[in-house]
Design an enzyme around this catalytic site. Structure first.
Site, PDB file in Angstrom:
ATOM      1  CB  SER A 195      -0.970  -0.024   1.181  1.00 12.84           C
ATOM      2  OG  SER A 195      -1.948   0.981   1.055  1.00 12.84           O
ATOM      3  CG  ASP A 237      -2.445   3.977  -1.836  1.00 15.43           C
ATOM      4  OD1 ASP A 237      -3.219   3.829  -2.785  1.00 15.43           O
ATOM      5  OD2 ASP A 237      -2.487   3.272  -0.806  1.00 15.43           O
ATOM      6  CG  ASP A 294      -2.478  -0.628  -2.822  1.00 13.42           C
ATOM      7  OD1 ASP A 294      -2.264   0.509  -2.350  1.00 13.42           O
ATOM      8  OD2 ASP A 294      -3.183  -1.475  -2.256  1.00 13.42           O
ATOM      9  CG  ASP A 330      -5.584   0.576  -0.948  1.00 17.68           C
ATOM     10  OD1 ASP A 330      -4.763   1.520  -0.915  1.00 17.68           O
ATOM     11  OD2 ASP A 330      -5.528  -0.395  -0.161  1.00 17.68           O
TER      12      ASP A 330
END
Length: 655
Positions: A193, A346, A348, A350
Site C-alpha cells: 500500500s 497511493d 496500489d 486503494d
C-alpha cells in the site's frame, strides 16, 4: 560444515549474552535447515560476523503472520548484505530481497502461496467442487512485486491451481473486482500500500473479492505454518494448473462498472470549468483513472514526474496521499494551471488524498474524514433527489464506517433515515458486511448477482436486502458500490470529481460545501496520531502500552472525566444489526465533553495509533459562519492539547 559450526557457536554465544533473541536463533536454524539458496547462508554469516545482532533480531524474531489483510514486512533490510546487493549498483534496489523469516521475500511468498493453495483445495473438497481452484494475482509497482507475483503464479500452478496473473501493475481494487468477475476461488495482490519503499506485502482475498476474514484467515495461517522450507515436489504435468495472463479485457470490464458510480452525469457535463490535477505517485492509479476521467469528460492534467512506475517513489518522502508532502508537486502544478482540485492515489490505488481550491483561492488539504463525509452527504442527497431512495425504502439504505471514522457520517445517515453500521478498522469488515447483504438476496438473484447491472443489483438490494450507499475509513479509503469489496481509489476519484463538479455548478468551492454540511449537522473534527516503535524491542513496547490501557485505564484526560470505556478485546460488543464485533486490541474512551479517544496497535505497521474525535452541535438551527469559525478554532486547540497529553501519558506508561 566448519563454517556452519562456527556460525552456530557464535549464535549460541549471542543468545547467552542477550544480544540475540532465542526465537531469532531458532528461526535462523529453520531457514538454513532445508537446503536453502547460497544467498541465505551468506547473508546470515555476514551479519553474524559483523555482530549485527539487532538486524538479525529484526529479520528473525518471528515468522511473518497475517495482519489485517495478509503479510507485510521489509523486503529490503536496514542493512543490505553483499549477497543481497548482488550485481545491483550503489543507490539502486538490491538484486535480491531481504533474507529472513520476518521479511517479505521468496521464502515467505513460497510458503504463503503453498499454504493458500492447500487451503483452497481443502475448501473445494469440503464443498464438493469438481473444478480446480482459481487464483487471481496482481501486483503494484514496488521492488520485487513482479518477481513475487510471477513466483506465486508458478507455485500455484505447480500445486494444482489455475493462476491468472496480470501482465503489468494493477490496483488492489481491480484485483478485488477481478476475483468476482472471473468467479475465482481467491486472489492475491503483492503490495504494501502506502508503506515506505523498503516494504512489500502479500494481501489475500477470498472468493467474494473481500480480504480474508475468519474462518478462512486462521485456516490459511494453519496451512502456511505447517510448511517448513521452500522445497516441494511439483505435481505431475497433467495435475498442474494453467497460468493465464490478464490484460485490457479486465480493465474494460472494470471501467464499465466504475462508470455506474456517477449518479448525475449532467453535473459533470455542466461543470465545464472544473480543472483537476491528478498524480498516481509512481503507482498503479494512472492505469484506470486517466482513461476514466477522459471518458467522463473531466478536464485534468497529470503530474508528469510521478506518472511513471517506480518502487523507489523518488519524488516523495512517503507515497502516502494523506501527507501534504506527497501532494506537493500536484499542488504546484495546480497553482500553475489554476486548477480547482488535486487528487493523489497511493501505489496500489486503494487510498485517495485531496486538496481543494478554497474560497480564499488557496489550496487546502482535506482530511480523510472530510473527504468521506462530502461523498457520503452528496451520494445520499442525490439518491433521494433522484428517487432511488425515498421515505418508504430509506431503512434499506446503509452507510458503513469504522469505529475510528468521524461521527459526522453517523449524523448524515440519521438525517436521511439511513442505517449507519460501524465496523472494526480494516476494509475486510466492510467487505464482510457487503457479503452478508448479498447472501440475504433470494437464491435465484444471488446465483447470477455478479453479472447483473448496477441498476439491477440496486433494485434487488432495495427490494430484498440492504442497499449500500457509501462506506469508508478515516485512513483515506472509500467505496461507493459493492462490485469491489475493498476500498477503491479508482472509484473514489470518480465520486469526488462529481462532488467537486456539483459544488462548481452551485457556484461554491468544495470547502464552502463542507462548511454548509458543518453548519447543518454540527462541527466535527478529528486528529490522528501514532507512536512508532520498530523491530523486536518496539513490538514489545507496543504490546505493553496497549495492555496498560486495559490494566490501568485513565479516569480523566486533560481535565475531562472519562465517562465510559469500551474494551474491544475483553468485552462482547454487537453492532446495530446485532452482529458480533470480533475481538481486537482497541479501547475507546468517551469523555464528558463529548470527546472520544480510540487507541489501537496497527495491524500493518510498527505503530500504536490514537484517534481523537471532537464535536460541537448547534444549540438550535444552524451555525452562522462566524460562530462556526470560532468553534473550529476552539476544537482545534483542544485536540492539539489533548494529543500532547496523550503522548506524555504514553511515555510515562512505558517508563
Amino acid at each position: 560444515m566448519a563454517m556452519a559450526a562456527t556460525r552456530d557457536s557464535l549464535l549460541d554465544a549471542a543468545v547467552s549474552s542477550g544480544d540475540l533473541i532465542d526465537s531469532a536463533r531458532k528461526n535462523i536454524q529453520v531457514l538454513l535447515g532445508g537446503a536453502p539458496p547460497d544467498i541465505y547462508a551468506a547473508s546470515v554469516d555476514e551479519l553474524v560476523a559483523s555482530g549485527a545482532w539487532s538486524e538479525l533480531n529484526d529479520r528473525f524474531y518471528k515468522t511473518l503472520a497475517f495482519g489485517t489483510g495478509g503479510l507485510r514486512g521489509r523486503t529490503i533490510g536496514k542493512i543490505v548484505t553483499r549477497a543481497e546487493r548482488g550485481e545491483s549498483r550503489d543507490g539502486a534496489a538490491p538484486e535480491f530481497p531481504c533474507v529472513g523469516t520476518n521479511a517479505m521475500n521468496f521464502y515467505n511468498i513460497n510458503r504463503a502461496t503453498r499454504g493458500l493453495v492447500s487451503y483452497l483445495k481443502m475448501w473445494s473438497q469440503q464443498h464438493q467442487l469438481s473444478t480446480r481452484p482459481k487464483l487471481v494475482i496482481a501486483h503494484d509497482t514496488r521492488f520485487f512485486s513482479k518477481e513475487f507475483a510471477d513466483l506465486a503464479a508458478r507455485i500455484a500452478a505447480e500445486n494444482g491451481c489455475d493462476a491468472f496473473v496480470f501482465d503489468a501493475p494493477r490496483s488492489t481494487p481491480e484485483l478485488s473486482f477481478t476475483v468476482r468477475h472471473l468467479q475465482a476461488s481467491a486472489g492475491v495482490v503483492i503490495t504494501a500500500s502506502h508503506n515506505p519503499p523498503h516494504d512489500n506485502g502479500y494481501k489475500v482475498y477470498f472468493s467474494d473479492g473481500a480480504q480474508v476474514v475468519e474462518p478462512h484467515a486462521s485456516g490459511i495461517i494453519a496451512q502456511v505454518n505447517g510448511i517448513v522450507g521452500e522445497n516441494f515436489d511439483p505435481l505431475a504435468a497433467d495435475q498442474r494448473g494453467q497460468v493465464t495472463v490478464l490484460g485490457k479485457e479486465i480493465d474494460e470490464a472494470y471501467m464499465r462498472r466504475l462508470e455506474s458510480l456517477v449518479l448525475d452525469s449532467n453535473v459533470i457535463r455542466e461543470a465545464k470549468s472544473l480543472r483537476v490535477v491528478f498524480t498516481p505517485i509512481h503507482g498503479t492509479g494512472g492505469v484506470i483513472i486517466k482513461p476514466m476521467l477522459k471518458q467522463l469528460g473531466v478536464h485534468f492534467d497529470v503530474v508528469a514526474e510521478q506518472d511513471r512506475f517506480d518502487g523507489g517513489f523518488p519524488t516523495v518522502k512517503s507515497p502516502n496521499p494523506e501527507n501534504a508532502e506527497a501532494l506537493r508537486l500536484g499542488m504546484e502544478l495546480a497553482d500553475k494551471n489554476n486548477a480547482d482540485l488535486v487528487i493523489a492515489t497511493d501505489p496500489d490505488c486503494d487510498r485517495m488524498g485531496v486538496a481543494v481550491r478554497s474560497r480564499a483561492g488557496k489550496l487546502q488539504l482535506l482530511t480523510g474524514n472530510q473527504i468521506g463525509s462530502l461523498m457520503a452527504y452528496y451520494r445520499a442527497r442525490k439518491l433521494f433527489e433522484s428517487g432511488v431512495l425515498n421515505a418508504s425504502n430509506a431503512s434499506r439504505g446503509v452507510l458503513i464506517k469504522t469505529f475510528v471514522t468521524t461521527d459526522l457520517q453517523k449524523a448524515i445517515a440519521e438525517h436521511f433515515g439511513l442505517r449507519c453500521v460501524e465496523t472494526l478498522t480494516g476494509f475486510k469488515y466492510i467487505g464482510a458486511k457487503l457479503g452478508k447483504y448479498e447472501n440475504a438476496l433470494p437464491d435465484k438473484i444471488r446465483k447470477n448477482y455478479r453479472h447483473l447491472t448496477e441498476e439491477e443489483t440496486r433494485k434487488a438490494r432495495l427490494a430484498h436486502s440492504s442497499f449500500y450507499v457509501f462506506g469508508g475509513e478515516e485512513s483515506y479509503g472509500y467505496s461507493g458500490a459493492d462490485f469491489v469489496r475493498d476500498k477503491d481509489a479508482n472509484g473514489a476519484v470518480i465520486m469526488f470529481c462529481e462532488v467537486a463538479a456539483f459544488a462548481k455548478t452551485e457556484g461554491k468551492t468544495v470547502d464552502q460545501l463542507l462548511d454548509e454540511i458543518f453548519s447543518q449537522f454540527g462541527y466535527f473534527e478529528e486528529k490522528n496520531g501514532s507512536l512508532l516503535f520498530e523491530g523486536a524491542e518496539g513490538a514489545d513496547k507496543i504490546s505493553r502500552l496497549a495492555q496498560s490501557y486495559t490494566a490501568a485505564p485513565p479516569t480523566e484526560m486533560l481535565g475531562s472525566n472519562v465517562l465510559s470505556i469500551r474494551n474491544f478485546e475483553k468485552e462482547t460488543i454487537h453492532d446495530v444489526e446485532g452482529d458480533l464485533i470480533p475481538k481486537e486490541k482497541m479501547s475507546i474512551f468517551e469523555l464528558d465533553d463529548r470527546t472520544r479517544i480510540a487507541v489501537r496497535p496497527s495491524g500493518t505497521e510498527p505503530k500504536i495509533k490514537y484517534y481523537l474525535f471532537a464535536q460541537r452541535r448547534p444549540k438550535e438551527g444552524q451555525f452562522e459562519q462566524a460562530e462556526l469559525e470560532k468553534v473550529k478554532t476552539e476544537i482545534g486547540q483542544r485536540l492539539a492539547q489533548l494529543w500532547d497529553w496523550l503522548q506524555s501519558d504514553a511515555h510515562a506508561r512505558l517508563a
